[in-house]
Design a protein around this motif. Sequence first.
Motif, PDB file in Angstrom:
ATOM      1  N   LEU A 163      29.598  20.619  45.228  1.00  0.00           N
ATOM      2  CA  LEU A 163      29.881  21.515  44.113  1.00  0.00           C
ATOM      3  C   LEU A 163      31.302  22.066  44.249  1.00  0.00           C
ATOM      4  N   LYS A 164      32.117  21.864  43.238  1.00  0.00           N
ATOM      5  CA  LYS A 164      33.505  22.313  43.290  1.00  0.00           C
ATOM      6  C   LYS A 164      33.798  23.405  42.269  1.00  0.00           C
ATOM      7  N   VAL A 165      32.785  24.112  41.852  1.00  0.00           N
ATOM      8  CA  VAL A 165      32.976  25.154  40.849  1.00  0.00           C
ATOM      9  C   VAL A 165      32.872  26.533  41.491  1.00  0.00           C
ATOM     10  N   PHE A 166      33.539  27.506  40.894  1.00  0.00           N
ATOM     11  CA  PHE A 166      33.469  28.884  41.351  1.00  0.00           C
ATOM     12  C   PHE A 166      33.914  29.795  40.219  1.00  0.00           C
ATOM     13  N   GLY A 167      33.659  31.076  40.358  1.00  0.00           N
ATOM     14  CA  GLY A 167      34.010  32.017  39.290  1.00  0.00           C
ATOM     15  C   GLY A 167      35.413  32.560  39.466  1.00  0.00           C
ATOM     16  N   TRP A 168      36.370  32.075  38.667  1.00  0.00           N
ATOM     17  CA  TRP A 168      37.770  32.469  38.859  1.00  0.00           C
ATOM     18  C   TRP A 168      38.366  33.130  37.624  1.00  0.00           C
ATOM     19  N   PHE A 169      39.500  33.797  37.850  1.00  0.00           N
ATOM     20  CA  PHE A 169      40.300  34.390  36.781  1.00  0.00           C
ATOM     21  C   PHE A 169      41.733  33.912  36.953  1.00  0.00           C
ATOM     22  N   GLY A 170      42.312  33.372  35.869  1.00  0.00           N
ATOM     23  CA  GLY A 170      43.650  32.807  35.977  1.00  0.00           C
ATOM     24  C   GLY A 170      44.584  33.253  34.868  1.00  0.00           C
ATOM     25  N   ILE A 171      45.869  32.983  35.104  1.00  0.00           N
ATOM     26  CA  ILE A 171      46.927  33.308  34.141  1.00  0.00           C
ATOM     27  C   ILE A 171      47.517  32.001  33.621  1.00  0.00           C
ATOM     28  N   PHE A 172      47.700  31.913  32.293  1.00  0.00           N
ATOM     29  CA  PHE A 172      48.204  30.697  31.665  1.00  0.00           C
ATOM     30  C   PHE A 172      49.234  31.053  30.596  1.00  0.00           C
ATOM     31  N   ALA A 173      50.210  30.156  30.427  1.00  0.00           N
ATOM     32  CA  ALA A 173      51.243  30.337  29.415  1.00  0.00           C
ATOM     33  C   ALA A 173      51.095  29.258  28.348  1.00  0.00           C
ATOM     34  N   PRO A 174      51.612  29.502  27.147  1.00  0.00           N
ATOM     35  CA  PRO A 174      51.572  28.460  26.120  1.00  0.00           C
ATOM     36  C   PRO A 174      52.356  27.219  26.571  1.00  0.00           C
ATOM     37  N   ARG A 227      41.853  47.012  45.810  1.00  0.00           N
ATOM     38  CA  ARG A 227      41.427  47.471  44.487  1.00  0.00           C
ATOM     39  C   ARG A 227      40.418  46.497  43.871  1.00  0.00           C
ATOM     40  N   LEU A 228      40.649  45.200  44.061  1.00  0.00           N
ATOM     41  CA  LEU A 228      39.693  44.213  43.568  1.00  0.00           C
ATOM     42  C   LEU A 228      38.328  44.385  44.234  1.00  0.00           C
ATOM     43  N   LYS A 229      38.341  44.570  45.546  1.00  0.00           N
ATOM     44  CA  LYS A 229      37.091  44.715  46.290  1.00  0.00           C
ATOM     45  C   LYS A 229      36.294  45.903  45.779  1.00  0.00           C
ATOM     46  N   GLN A 230      36.982  47.008  45.498  1.00  0.00           N
ATOM     47  CA  GLN A 230      36.305  48.187  44.962  1.00  0.00           C
ATOM     48  C   GLN A 230      35.619  47.879  43.629  1.00  0.00           C
ATOM     49  N   ALA A 231      36.201  46.973  42.867  1.00  0.00           N
ATOM     50  CA  ALA A 231      35.642  46.605  41.566  1.00  0.00           C
ATOM     51  C   ALA A 231      34.621  45.476  41.663  1.00  0.00           C
ATOM     52  N   GLY A 232      34.422  44.915  42.870  1.00  0.00           N
ATOM     53  CA  GLY A 232      33.433  43.862  43.056  1.00  0.00           C
ATOM     54  C   GLY A 232      33.978  42.455  42.955  1.00  0.00           C
ATOM     55  N   TYR A 233      35.308  42.297  43.115  1.00  0.00           N
ATOM     56  CA  TYR A 233      35.937  40.983  43.006  1.00  0.00           C
ATOM     57  C   TYR A 233      36.718  40.670  44.283  1.00  0.00           C
ATOM     58  N   GLU A 234      37.234  39.457  44.370  1.00  0.00           N
ATOM     59  CA  GLU A 234      37.956  39.033  45.561  1.00  0.00           C
ATOM     60  C   GLU A 234      39.286  38.396  45.160  1.00  0.00           C
ATOM     61  N   PRO A 235      40.333  38.586  45.958  1.00  0.00           N
ATOM     62  CA  PRO A 235      41.648  38.032  45.607  1.00  0.00           C
ATOM     63  C   PRO A 235      41.719  36.527  45.836  1.00  0.00           C
ATOM     64  N   MET A 236      42.583  35.894  45.076  1.00  0.00           N
ATOM     65  CA  MET A 236      42.923  34.491  45.290  1.00  0.00           C
ATOM     66  C   MET A 236      44.414  34.346  45.043  1.00  0.00           C
ATOM     67  N   ALA A 237      44.985  33.270  45.541  1.00  0.00           N
ATOM     68  CA  ALA A 237      46.405  33.002  45.320  1.00  0.00           C
ATOM     69  C   ALA A 237      46.595  31.496  45.221  1.00  0.00           C
ATOM     70  N   LEU A 238      46.128  30.911  44.100  1.00  0.00           N
ATOM     71  CA  LEU A 238      46.280  29.474  43.873  1.00  0.00           C
ATOM     72  C   LEU A 238      47.491  29.237  42.989  1.00  0.00           C
ATOM     73  N   ASP A 239      48.406  28.402  43.444  1.00  0.00           N
ATOM     74  CA  ASP A 239      49.630  28.143  42.683  1.00  0.00           C
ATOM     75  C   ASP A 239      49.358  27.205  41.508  1.00  0.00           C
ATOM     76  N   VAL A 262      44.283  34.185  40.336  1.00  0.00           N
ATOM     77  CA  VAL A 262      44.600  35.379  41.122  1.00  0.00           C
ATOM     78  C   VAL A 262      43.382  36.182  41.557  1.00  0.00           C
ATOM     79  N   ALA A 263      42.179  35.775  41.144  1.00  0.00           N
ATOM     80  CA  ALA A 263      40.983  36.509  41.546  1.00  0.00           C
ATOM     81  C   ALA A 263      39.763  35.621  41.357  1.00  0.00           C
ATOM     82  N   GLN A 264      38.705  35.971  42.049  1.00  0.00           N
ATOM     83  CA  GLN A 264      37.445  35.279  41.869  1.00  0.00           C
ATOM     84  C   GLN A 264      36.303  36.279  41.979  1.00  0.00           C
TER      85      GLN A 264
END
Length: 345
Positions: free
Chosen positions: A270-281, A308-320, A147-149
Amino acid sequence: MGHIGFGAKYLNYTETEMNKMNIETVHPCRRTALLFGAALMALHGIPFAQTGSAATTRLVVPFAAGGGSDVVARLVADGLREALNETVIVENLAGAAGNIGADAVARAKPDGRTLLFTPQSPLTIAQFVEPKPPFDPERAFVPIAIVAQTPLVLLVNASVPANSLQELVAYSKANPKALSYGVPSHEFGFTTELLARHAGLSMLGVPYRGSGQAMTDLLGGTIQVLLSSGGAASAQLKEKRVKALAVVGTSRSPQFPDVPTTKEVGLGDLKVFGWFGIFAPAGTPERTVDRLTQAAIALGKDPAYAARLKQAGYEPMALDRAQTQTALEDHRNAWRAIAPRLGEK
């Protein structure tokens, strides 16, 4: 092609963050057991007992409050609270480079009420460093969404005689011992290692306990190169104390529109990037996972959340779910290829 020699010293150094639980005098094995035990007790009710009804969803951040993961998690929690029409709270369970919180979620009841919110390192890097995590990163979780990078920006001290990545490579080849770079975390260390091997850079890695001290030393000239998050890089670039040579990725960052990507400078694989994700057990019902994914994807596309993300220095993502799984596999494959050589000098 050159290589970076941070090796085993760096890997061992970063694990000392386990002493943050104030049990430094306990034997290392006993200390780790206590840390994981404390995390499991937390998820089974001790800190959570007063948080409310069964309709509370917890985003567990495996890093300390105030850091980048925590900042983004709280923005995500605000958005999900609205999308799911229920209480969503953030809980920080820090320690062992993210393994404490991740393991606690892996052992939680798989009902969709306890989720992991994390950058990539506990799920893609932890398995390649010591000590190994007590959970299986490839089987313990099911992906919800990314949801963010954060842009990963390659910075050099303003005095370095290079204004492009190509010039930096040429300088490092002509001066093999002139460059050192900061390693504030597994993720930044591994990513810099990968970039350097692809580009042919020769540098020496210097371990740090955090990005703040690494940036201070970059500004002071103690180190010459640092891979930085976008937010930290932006302030220094405005003051012209550093130069940005590339952003890791395939498309330019809105925060740094004049800085070329690694793809543009010839590192397109290069296929790497700085992301933040949500995971369930693992074992969370499909219907529950789908519901959470739909809410997370909608949030990732929400303009208010993006602002709000941009103000904090981050960018949105929407990867399913499928796209998140692909990202996991791409990163694990990248780290798997270089991990055996990280001890080289």
